[in-house]
Design an enzyme around this catalytic site. Structure first.
Site, PDB file in Angstrom:
ATOM      1  N   ASP A  83       0.950  -1.239  -0.107  1.00  0.00           N
ATOM      2  CA  ASP A  83      -0.022   0.037  -0.123  1.00  0.00           C
ATOM      3  C   ASP A  83       0.855   1.447   0.095  1.00  0.00           C
ATOM      4  O   ASP A  83       2.074   1.113   0.136  1.00  0.00           O
ATOM      5  CB  ASP A  83      -1.118  -0.028   1.342  1.00  0.00           C
ATOM      6  CG  ASP A  83      -0.389  -0.415   2.311  1.00  0.00           C
ATOM      7  OD1 ASP A  83       1.101  -0.480   2.570  1.00  0.00           O
ATOM      8  OD2 ASP A  83      -0.892  -0.953   3.385  1.00  0.00           O
ATOM      9  N   ASN A 152      -6.936  -2.040  14.160  1.00  0.00           N
ATOM     10  CA  ASN A 152      -8.367  -2.284  14.014  1.00  0.00           C
ATOM     11  C   ASN A 152      -8.740  -3.770  13.055  1.00  0.00           C
ATOM     12  O   ASN A 152      -9.860  -3.935  12.641  1.00  0.00           O
ATOM     13  CB  ASN A 152      -9.191  -1.323  13.245  1.00  0.00           C
ATOM     14  CG  ASN A 152      -8.608  -0.952  12.240  1.00  0.00           C
ATOM     15  OD1 ASN A 152      -7.606  -1.577  11.455  1.00  0.00           O
ATOM     16  ND2 ASN A 152      -9.468  -0.064  11.410  1.00  0.00           N
ATOM     17  N   HIS A 154      -7.039  -4.542  10.244  1.00  0.00           N
ATOM     18  CA  HIS A 154      -6.872  -4.364   8.591  1.00  0.00           C
ATOM     19  C   HIS A 154      -5.463  -5.015   8.447  1.00  0.00           C
ATOM     20  O   HIS A 154      -4.759  -5.262   9.171  1.00  0.00           O
ATOM     21  CB  HIS A 154      -6.823  -3.003   8.296  1.00  0.00           C
ATOM     22  CG  HIS A 154      -5.772  -2.176   8.941  1.00  0.00           C
ATOM     23  ND1 HIS A 154      -5.686  -0.837   9.480  1.00  0.00           N
ATOM     24  CD2 HIS A 154      -4.188  -2.217   8.655  1.00  0.00           C
ATOM     25  CE1 HIS A 154      -4.657  -0.191   9.723  1.00  0.00           C
ATOM     26  NE2 HIS A 154      -3.765  -1.114   9.231  1.00  0.00           N
ATOM     27  N   GLU A 159      -9.627  -1.782   5.221  1.00  0.00           N
ATOM     28  CA  GLU A 159     -10.248  -1.500   6.652  1.00  0.00           C
ATOM     29  C   GLU A 159     -11.504  -2.110   6.809  1.00  0.00           C
ATOM     30  O   GLU A 159     -12.080  -2.511   5.872  1.00  0.00           O
ATOM     31  CB  GLU A 159     -10.578   0.152   6.668  1.00  0.00           C
ATOM     32  CG  GLU A 159      -9.411   0.932   6.355  1.00  0.00           C
ATOM     33  CD  GLU A 159      -8.800   1.152   7.627  1.00  0.00           C
ATOM     34  OE1 GLU A 159      -8.762   0.435   8.498  1.00  0.00           O
ATOM     35  OE2 GLU A 159      -8.567   2.351   7.919  1.00  0.00           O
TER      36      GLU A 159
HETATM   37  C1  GLP Z   1      -0.579  -0.182   8.329  1.00  0.00           C
HETATM   38  C2  GLP Z   1      -0.081  -0.758   7.107  1.00  0.00           C
HETATM   39  C3  GLP Z   1       0.095  -2.018   7.442  1.00  0.00           C
HETATM   40  C4  GLP Z   1       1.008  -2.573   8.564  1.00  0.00           C
HETATM   41  C5  GLP Z   1       0.018  -2.255   9.708  1.00  0.00           C
HETATM   42  C6  GLP Z   1       0.557  -2.485  10.841  1.00  0.00           C
HETATM   43  O1  GLP Z   1      -1.365   0.720   8.688  1.00  0.00           O
HETATM   44  N1  GLP Z   1      -0.936  -0.182   6.138  1.00  0.00           N
HETATM   45  O2  GLP Z   1       0.641  -2.662   6.293  1.00  0.00           O
HETATM   46  O3  GLP Z   1       1.079  -3.665   8.595  1.00  0.00           O
HETATM   47  O4  GLP Z   1      -0.809  -1.119   9.689  1.00  0.00           O
HETATM   48  O5  GLP Z   1       1.319  -1.350  11.422  1.00  0.00           O
HETATM   49  P1  GLP Z   1       2.540  -1.509  12.674  1.00  0.00           P
HETATM   50  O6  GLP Z   1       3.367  -2.552  12.142  1.00  0.00           O
HETATM   51  O7  GLP Z   1       3.122  -0.034  12.656  1.00  0.00           O
HETATM   52  O8  GLP Z   1       1.675  -1.754  13.627  1.00  0.00           O
END
Ligand code: GLP
Length: 257
Positions: A83, A152, A154, A159
């Protein structure tokens, strides 16, 4: 370490590490393995805080290789990120493109174009999401997809609510996700871009194998839900439960320990 209550779908596809650093070393080892085996299909990569120690362990591991083996990894490298924020490009320090440059492409000396992401600066983000999904398909589809878990539920930026057939698309981010990712924007959720381009659940589930990595106490609540709830739209990561190539790697803080 066994799980307190292990759901049937998890079976023997689970590893837990005492410390986040050991988890990072293990995931780096599995990523390196892809290249040792001769990368057959592109890698699917993720960003976020979970991946920072993983990529740092991977860089350390690869830079310690004999020169011919490192060169072999560089020649094979082909990855697609999940993404990108709409409106941000590689020149913006909060973009995922910049994150990948900082954490992998620059330290490993990868050629431009080896680490691919959706173009957050595309004039038509919806069309860019479709183009990007096509590019993944044309490159042979993802072999190993690395995933973090959003607070959440995702994955990528899929989402909730989200079905298993959600396509790659441009979408608005939830308040919860903008809050989760605020640290990269000076701690201010309102500075986190409102939109993103993401590979869809459909493309993520299309990967041959999936490595879901969950680290840290902040993920204990959502991981507990994932381990308890059946697949459903309110928890996008739950669709991974049915994937035959899923592996879940966690640390003890993520298990609430
Ligand atoms: C983000 C990204 C994901 C990531 C997730 C967890 O928003 N879009 O690809 O794996 O949320 O993020 P983090 O590792 O900072 O908790």
């Amino acid at each position: 370490m066994p799980l307190p209550a292990s759901p049937a779908w998890l079976a023997d596809r689970f590893e837990c590490f005492e410390r986040p650093s050991s988890l990072a070393v293990r995931v780096a080892e599995l990523l390196h393995q892809e290249f040792s085996d001769g990368l057959k299909r592109p890698l699917g990569l993720a960003t976020g805080r979970t991946m920072e120690p993983v990529y740092s362990a991977l860089v350390e591991r690869l830079l310690a290789l004999p020169a011919d083996q490192l060169s072999d990894v560089r020649q094979q490298w082909c990855s697609f990120n999940l993404d990108e924020y709409v409106g941000l490009g590689p020149g913006d320090c909060g973009s995922f493109a910049a994150e990948m440059d900082r954490q992998l492409a620059v330290p490993l000396g990868l050629e431009p174009g080896r680490v691919r992401l959706p173009d957050g600066l595309a004039a038509d983000p919806a069309a860019e999401a479709r183009r990007y999904a096509d590019a993944v398909w044309t490159a042979g589809g993802i072999g190993l997809q690395l995933l973090g878990l959003g607070s959440n539920g995702h994955v990528g930026f899929n989402e909730p609510p989200c079905g298993p057939d959600a396509p790659s698309r441009s979408l608005r981010l939830s308040t919860a996700t903008r809050r989760q990712n605020a640290a990269a924007f000076g701690g201010d959720p309102s500075r986190v871009p409102a939109g993103a381009i993401t590979l869809g659940m459909e493309q993520i589930l299309g990967a041959e194998r999936i490595l879901l990595v969950v680290s840290g106490a902040a993920k204990a609540g959502i991981l507990a839900r994932l381990l308890k709830e059946p697949p459903g739209p309110s928890l996008p990561a739950s669709w991974l439960q049915d994937h035959p190539g899923l592996r879940l790697i966690v640390d003890r803080p993520a298990l609430g320990g």
